[in-house]
Write a protein that holds these residues in place. Sequence first.
Motif, short mmCIF file in Angstrom:
data_model
loop_
_atom_site.label_atom_id
_atom_site.label_comp_id
_atom_site.label_asym_id
_atom_site.label_seq_id
_atom_site.Cartn_x
_atom_site.Cartn_y
_atom_site.Cartn_z
N ILE A 150 0.85 -1.13 -0.08
CA ILE A 150 -0.09 0.02 -0.08
C ILE A 150 0.69 1.14 -0.04
O ILE A 150 0.59 2.19 -0.91
N ALA A 151 2.08 1.31 0.73
CA ALA A 151 2.76 2.45 0.87
C ALA A 151 3.50 2.48 -0.42
O ALA A 151 3.61 3.67 -1.10
N LEU A 152 3.98 1.44 -1.01
CA LEU A 152 4.70 1.46 -2.50
C LEU A 152 3.57 2.07 -3.32
O LEU A 152 4.04 2.76 -4.46
N TRP A 153 2.45 1.65 -3.69
CA TRP A 153 1.23 1.90 -4.36
C TRP A 153 1.10 3.53 -4.38
O TRP A 153 0.88 4.31 -5.32
N LEU A 154 0.94 3.85 -3.07
CA LEU A 154 0.86 5.44 -2.82
C LEU A 154 1.88 5.99 -3.35
O LEU A 154 1.82 7.28 -4.01
N ILE A 155 3.32 5.69 -3.12
CA ILE A 155 4.21 6.47 -3.75
C ILE A 155 4.64 6.29 -5.20
O ILE A 155 4.57 7.42 -5.97
N ALA A 156 4.14 5.37 -5.75
CA ALA A 156 3.91 5.08 -7.27
C ALA A 156 2.94 6.22 -8.05
O ALA A 156 3.02 6.72 -8.94
N ILE A 157 1.63 6.28 -7.24
CA ILE A 157 0.76 6.94 -7.55
C ILE A 157 1.11 8.43 -7.55
O ILE A 157 0.95 9.09 -8.61
N ILE A 158 1.66 9.00 -6.59
CA ILE A 158 2.30 10.36 -6.32
C ILE A 158 3.14 10.66 -7.28
O ILE A 158 3.47 11.59 -8.09
N LEU A 159 4.34 9.67 -7.51
CA LEU A 159 5.24 9.98 -8.47
C LEU A 159 4.77 9.79 -9.98
O LEU A 159 5.12 10.71 -10.82
#
Length: 423
Positions: A150-159
Amino acid sequence: MLNKFFYNLYKNQFSLEETTAIYLNLFTNILIISVIGFILFKTIRFFGRRVIQKIINKTNTQFDDMLVKNRVFLNIARIIIFIITLNFLKELLVDFPNVYNYTERLITIIIIFSVIWFVRSILLSVKDFLRTMDAFKDKPLESYVQIFMIALWLIAIILSFSVLTGKPLLKFLTALGAFSAVLLLIFKDTILGFVSSIQVAVNDTVRIGDWITMEKYGADGDVVEINLTSVIIRNFDNTVSSIPTYYLTSDSFKNWRSMNNSGGRRIKRAITIKINSIRFLTQEDVDNFKKIALISDYITKVSNEVNTYNSENNIDKSTIINGRNLTNFGTFRVYLDKYLENHPKINQDMLLMSRQLEPTPYGIPLEIYAFSKEKGWQEYERVMANIFDHILASVPYFNLEIYQQPSSLDIQQMNNQLNDKTS
């Protein structure tokens, strides 16, 4: 330059117009790069599989098998192809700067999500590998993988939004802070589940494979999965219950693990004896009870003590209540203790007794408290049933009666007896 080769060919050799030559050059280059990329991808995948398979066959660890199972090397090949494509993109779209900008952003986003997918495959491989170890078989590893993803997906979406709009990452992080309350509301169950899964793991309250009971939610069975949002329980009637993970810390439940790890499973059940069937033993009763093997020595010893006491104290035994006496109820309790002490399925190292409970309007409950060596549900029920079959069959031998509410047949028989007496 390679990107102008077909352009010069179309314009000089085929005498095509400038615009037509540019578009045909672009189409041809895309087609050639796509074919080369596809061949390169298949080549990397093919040789990668062969080399990796050879390495796997030579190693004893199962981790490399998990990497193949979760397509780690396939995801690496995809990332390599996309990176190569991105490097060729500028030369390929030199005549289309606007298209290059948008395509570059799109491929960059694809690379970001491909990296996320690669990390996911690594985490799944680590999780599967840890599951093969006894120390981690019953730990909620899915919860940790899910919260990390979940943390990685949030980072990926922001990037991705940052790349897509061309705005600095700091602005998106600032905006994210403004929406933090909304995010907390959206991910409330996820956050609570994550905190609960950590508490469950640290306090070791529930493991995968544990038998738990949550009567409030109708769950009674084995835990088959603990993830970030729910606990999956396979009930004994083969239904499946899904309970939010945070209920394991906010609500009460019963975990039977300690019982399974102990020396026995508790038997705690009572029968109700009719009060008016309890009486003192006569000498004839004492002589009859001496024939019962389990209590023969007890009856002989205690009856001699009683007779000696009454004789030494000149007790008038013309009335049976005088002095010391044995009762059929007390003798029956001793018999049950001896019976349990000699039962092969009862753990003799744990608490064992028959006890008299507080009288009720229906009689006096006689409770058996012991621990069965058999802890499986089916075997345990058989042991308990066999014990109480024997108890129920033994009661009449001690001139006792078990309370039972009269049925219509009992009432009819009583009426018939009364009619016979009056007739």
